[in-house]
Design a protein around this motif. Structure first.
Motif, PDB file in Angstrom:
ATOM      1  N   GLU A  81      17.983  35.123 -32.047  1.00 48.54           N
ATOM      2  CA  GLU A  81      18.844  34.698 -30.765  1.00 48.54           C
ATOM      3  C   GLU A  81      19.088  36.119 -29.960  1.00 48.54           C
ATOM      4  O   GLU A  81      19.258  37.312 -30.878  1.00 48.54           O
ATOM      5  N   ASP A  82      19.290  35.962 -28.800  1.00 52.31           N
ATOM      6  CA  ASP A  82      19.635  37.398 -27.993  1.00 52.31           C
ATOM      7  C   ASP A  82      18.703  38.365 -28.089  1.00 52.31           C
ATOM      8  O   ASP A  82      19.014  39.325 -27.849  1.00 52.31           O
ATOM      9  N   THR A 117      14.076  32.909 -19.406  1.00 53.03           N
ATOM     10  CA  THR A 117      15.043  32.432 -18.846  1.00 53.03           C
ATOM     11  C   THR A 117      15.969  33.469 -18.061  1.00 53.03           C
ATOM     12  O   THR A 117      16.720  33.153 -17.232  1.00 53.03           O
ATOM     13  N   LYS A 118      15.388  34.727 -17.994  1.00 54.30           N
ATOM     14  CA  LYS A 118      16.288  35.644 -17.051  1.00 54.30           C
ATOM     15  C   LYS A 118      15.294  36.754 -16.616  1.00 54.30           C
ATOM     16  O   LYS A 118      14.299  37.251 -17.193  1.00 54.30           O
ATOM     17  N   SER A 152      15.020  27.996 -15.773  1.00 58.12           N
ATOM     18  CA  SER A 152      16.484  27.782 -16.156  1.00 58.12           C
ATOM     19  C   SER A 152      16.699  27.593 -17.572  1.00 58.12           C
ATOM     20  O   SER A 152      18.028  28.042 -17.934  1.00 58.12           O
ATOM     21  N   GLY A 153      15.853  27.281 -18.524  1.00 60.87           N
ATOM     22  CA  GLY A 153      16.208  27.248 -19.614  1.00 60.87           C
ATOM     23  C   GLY A 153      15.168  26.318 -20.223  1.00 60.87           C
ATOM     24  O   GLY A 153      14.326  25.931 -19.902  1.00 60.87           O
ATOM     25  N   SER A 155      14.537  23.521 -24.184  1.00 60.10           N
ATOM     26  CA  SER A 155      14.965  22.407 -24.964  1.00 60.10           C
ATOM     27  C   SER A 155      16.449  22.887 -25.625  1.00 60.10           C
ATOM     28  O   SER A 155      17.060  22.016 -25.979  1.00 60.10           O
ATOM     29  N   LYS A 156      16.620  23.988 -25.930  1.00 61.21           N
ATOM     30  CA  LYS A 156      17.603  24.595 -26.829  1.00 61.21           C
ATOM     31  C   LYS A 156      18.030  25.712 -26.246  1.00 61.21           C
ATOM     32  O   LYS A 156      17.077  26.757 -26.191  1.00 61.21           O
ATOM     33  N   ALA A 157      19.593  26.113 -26.284  1.00 65.58           N
ATOM     34  CA  ALA A 157      19.858  27.327 -25.340  1.00 65.58           C
ATOM     35  C   ALA A 157      19.508  28.569 -26.092  1.00 65.58           C
ATOM     36  O   ALA A 157      19.516  29.366 -25.327  1.00 65.58           O
ATOM     37  N   GLU A 158      19.297  28.626 -27.333  1.00 64.58           N
ATOM     38  CA  GLU A 158      18.937  30.015 -28.044  1.00 64.58           C
ATOM     39  C   GLU A 158      17.593  30.203 -27.514  1.00 64.58           C
ATOM     40  O   GLU A 158      17.462  31.593 -27.900  1.00 64.58           O
ATOM     41  N   LEU A 160      14.728  31.713 -25.319  1.00 66.48           N
ATOM     42  CA  LEU A 160      14.676  32.824 -24.191  1.00 66.48           C
ATOM     43  C   LEU A 160      13.200  32.902 -23.554  1.00 66.48           C
ATOM     44  O   LEU A 160      13.087  33.586 -22.416  1.00 66.48           O
TER      45      LEU A 160
END
Length: 170
Positions: A81-82, A117-118, A152-153, A155-158, A160
């Motif tokens: 993550e991150d 995503t960014k 923009s994203g 299936s799961k926010a984690e 990237l």
């Protein structure tokens, strides 16, 4: 507004270092047997912004494998993550593992599509991509065609980063 954004992206991409070229073919000696790099003349189309080919033509009698988008999930289901660079590295490990099932590998990739995503994740993804392909492929040969998009994203926010691939070999 769109012109400003594209100009900024162009400047950012142009400022990135361009690593040594890698192979997208079965081997550097059989490139013409399976693949032919295709590009427009310099007065008709600008050169690529990074280390990729404008196009790759797959010649007859080649096997093609289309790899669905791979996320940064490890075999145990965990995610870094991150950490967009580690997620991208895991995406490439997953793509390579799938290609091994077809007796291929990253050296056989002719087309990559990647999604982050960014905008600030572009350099992390590009480093992971360049490292993965450099490790898998012979020096001095042709890189795959490639597209990199900001989305923009997933299936799961984690998640990237996501990578899908097309590979070709005899």
């Amino acid at each position: 507004m769109m012109t400003t954004t594209l100009t900024s992206l162009g400047r950012m991409c142009a400022s990135l270092t361009r690593p040594r070229v890698w192979s997208s073919a079965v081997s550097s000696t059989s490139l013409g047997d399976v693949l032919t790099p295709v590009s427009a003349s310099a007065d008709e189309c600008p050169p690529p912004l990074a280390n990729y080919s404008q196009a790759m033509q797959v010649n007859t009698n080649a096997r093609l494998v289309f790899v669905s988008g791979q996320l940064g999930s490890r075999p145990d289901g965990s995610v870094a993550e991150d950490d967009p660079e580690e997620q991208a590295r895991q995406c490439f490990r997953n793509v390579d593992a799938i290609l091994k099932g077809a007796n291929m590998g990253l050296k056989d990739v002719v087309r990559l599509s990647a999604f982050v995503t960014k905008r600030e994740y572009l350099p992390s993804y590009m480093k992971a991509r360049d490292d993965a392909l450099r490790e898998a492929c012979a020096p001095g040969t042709t890189p795959p065609a490639s597209t990199l998009m900001i989305v923009s994203g997933f299936s799961k926010a984690e998640f990237l980063v996501e990578v899908e691939a097309v590979a070709a070999a005899r």
